[in-house]
Design a protein around this motif. Structure first.
Motif, PDB file in Angstrom:
ATOM      1  N   CYS A  19       0.828  -1.211   0.000  1.00  0.00           N
ATOM      2  CA  CYS A  19       0.000   0.000   0.000  1.00  0.00           C
ATOM      3  C   CYS A  19       0.862   1.260   0.000  1.00  0.00           C
ATOM      4  CB  CYS A  19      -0.935   0.014   1.207  1.00  0.00           C
ATOM      5  SG  CYS A  19      -2.310  -1.132   1.085  1.00  0.00           S
ATOM      6  N   VAL A  20       1.940   1.246   0.764  1.00  0.00           N
ATOM      7  CA  VAL A  20       2.832   2.410   0.819  1.00  0.00           C
ATOM      8  C   VAL A  20       3.443   2.664  -0.556  1.00  0.00           C
ATOM      9  CG1 VAL A  20       5.044   3.229   1.757  1.00  0.00           C
ATOM     10  CG2 VAL A  20       3.271   2.359   3.291  1.00  0.00           C
ATOM     11  N   ASP A  21       3.773   1.614  -1.280  1.00  0.00           N
ATOM     12  CA  ASP A  21       4.279   1.795  -2.642  1.00  0.00           C
ATOM     13  C   ASP A  21       3.246   2.516  -3.506  1.00  0.00           C
ATOM     14  OD1 ASP A  21       6.637   0.530  -1.946  1.00  0.00           O
ATOM     15  OD2 ASP A  21       6.029  -1.412  -2.780  1.00  0.00           O
ATOM     16  N   LEU A  22       1.970   2.139  -3.382  1.00  0.00           N
ATOM     17  CA  LEU A  22       0.909   2.828  -4.128  1.00  0.00           C
ATOM     18  C   LEU A  22       0.752   4.271  -3.658  1.00  0.00           C
ATOM     19  CD1 LEU A  22      -2.031   0.255  -4.480  1.00  0.00           C
ATOM     20  CD2 LEU A  22      -0.542   1.126  -6.273  1.00  0.00           C
ATOM     21  N   MET A  23       0.904   4.501  -2.371  1.00  0.00           N
ATOM     22  CA  MET A  23       0.786   5.860  -1.819  1.00  0.00           C
ATOM     23  C   MET A  23       1.856   6.771  -2.388  1.00  0.00           C
ATOM     24  SD  MET A  23      -0.098   5.165   2.155  1.00  0.00           S
ATOM     25  CE  MET A  23      -1.580   4.257   2.595  1.00  0.00           C
ATOM     26  N   ILE A  29      -4.815  11.131  -1.341  1.00  0.00           N
ATOM     27  CA  ILE A  29      -5.266   9.874  -0.762  1.00  0.00           C
ATOM     28  C   ILE A  29      -6.400   9.288  -1.586  1.00  0.00           C
ATOM     29  CG2 ILE A  29      -6.922  10.819   0.897  1.00  0.00           C
ATOM     30  CD1 ILE A  29      -5.640   8.607   2.866  1.00  0.00           C
ATOM     31  N   HIS A  30      -7.174  10.155  -2.234  1.00  0.00           N
ATOM     32  CA  HIS A  30      -8.261   9.668  -3.089  1.00  0.00           C
ATOM     33  C   HIS A  30      -7.707   8.928  -4.306  1.00  0.00           C
ATOM     34  CE1 HIS A  30     -10.997  11.805  -0.542  1.00  0.00           C
ATOM     35  NE2 HIS A  30     -10.316  12.921  -0.734  1.00  0.00           N
ATOM     36  N   GLU A  31      -6.597   9.425  -4.831  1.00  0.00           N
ATOM     37  CA  GLU A  31      -5.939   8.725  -5.940  1.00  0.00           C
ATOM     38  C   GLU A  31      -5.417   7.367  -5.466  1.00  0.00           C
ATOM     39  OE1 GLU A  31      -2.198   9.291  -9.054  1.00  0.00           O
ATOM     40  OE2 GLU A  31      -2.828  11.002  -7.840  1.00  0.00           O
ATOM     41  N   GLU A  57      -9.144   1.677   6.327  1.00  0.00           N
ATOM     42  CA  GLU A  57      -9.201   3.111   6.048  1.00  0.00           C
ATOM     43  C   GLU A  57      -8.466   3.922   7.108  1.00  0.00           C
ATOM     44  OE1 GLU A  57     -13.389   3.752   5.624  1.00  0.00           O
ATOM     45  OE2 GLU A  57     -13.387   3.106   3.532  1.00  0.00           O
ATOM     46  N   GLU A  58      -8.631   3.538   8.381  1.00  0.00           N
ATOM     47  CA  GLU A  58      -7.930   4.236   9.456  1.00  0.00           C
ATOM     48  C   GLU A  58      -6.421   4.062   9.327  1.00  0.00           C
ATOM     49  OE1 GLU A  58      -9.642   2.593  12.988  1.00  0.00           O
ATOM     50  OE2 GLU A  58     -11.497   3.754  12.787  1.00  0.00           O
ATOM     51  N   MET A  59      -5.992   2.841   9.072  1.00  0.00           N
ATOM     52  CA  MET A  59      -4.557   2.568   8.954  1.00  0.00           C
ATOM     53  C   MET A  59      -3.980   3.206   7.692  1.00  0.00           C
ATOM     54  SD  MET A  59      -4.455  -1.327  10.371  1.00  0.00           S
ATOM     55  CE  MET A  59      -2.681  -1.443  10.580  1.00  0.00           C
ATOM     56  N   ALA A  60      -4.759   3.240   6.625  1.00  0.00           N
ATOM     57  CA  ALA A  60      -4.289   3.866   5.387  1.00  0.00           C
ATOM     58  C   ALA A  60      -4.110   5.368   5.580  1.00  0.00           C
ATOM     59  CB  ALA A  60      -5.269   3.582   4.250  1.00  0.00           C
ATOM     60  N   ALA A  63      -0.943   5.807   7.542  1.00  0.00           N
ATOM     61  CA  ALA A  63       0.219   5.535   6.693  1.00  0.00           C
ATOM     62  C   ALA A  63       0.427   6.661   5.686  1.00  0.00           C
ATOM     63  CB  ALA A  63       0.057   4.197   5.974  1.00  0.00           C
ATOM     64  N   TRP A  64      -0.669   7.179   5.146  1.00  0.00           N
ATOM     65  CA  TRP A  64      -0.584   8.292   4.184  1.00  0.00           C
ATOM     66  C   TRP A  64       0.122   9.474   4.842  1.00  0.00           C
ATOM     67  CZ3 TRP A  64      -1.295   9.231  -0.862  1.00  0.00           C
ATOM     68  CH2 TRP A  64      -1.333  10.560  -1.264  1.00  0.00           C
ATOM     69  N   HIS A  65      -0.296   9.784   6.049  1.00  0.00           N
ATOM     70  CA  HIS A  65       0.313  10.909   6.758  1.00  0.00           C
ATOM     71  C   HIS A  65       1.807  10.661   7.004  1.00  0.00           C
ATOM     72  CE1 HIS A  65       0.664  14.422   9.257  1.00  0.00           C
ATOM     73  NE2 HIS A  65       1.242  13.673  10.181  1.00  0.00           N
TER      74      HIS A  65
END
Length: 76
Positions: A19-23, A29-31, A57-60, A63-65
């Motif tokens: 997921c971090v690779d996608l981030m 975050i919507h993308e 969603e909470e963890m994402a 991680a996004w932040h």
């Protein structure tokens, strides 16, 4: 710690590494969510069965932040 619990935790770490690779490829975050949905639909990325969508969603968001915190401008 039990073997099953260790396996669940390892699955979660591996999943969020992907997921971090996608981030890192996403500007918002919507993308990221759109890319995640496409990868999940294609079967390239599978959310662990023990993880609810709310938990994801909470963890994402967390991680996004963490990924983009150094690049965000303060809101002061």
């Amino acid at each position: 710690m039990g073997r099953f619990k260790q396996q669940c935790i390892q699955e979660q770490y591996d999943f969020f590494d992907d997921c971090v690779d996608l981030m890192k490829e996403s500007e918002t975050i919507h993308e990221f969510y759109a890319k995640f949905a496409a990868a999940e639909k294609d079967g390239d990325l599978v959310r662990p069965e023990h993880m609810s969508m709310t938990e994801f969603e909470e963890m994402a968001a967390e991680a996004w932040h963490e990924v983009w915190a150094d690049y965000l401008t303060p809101l002061s």
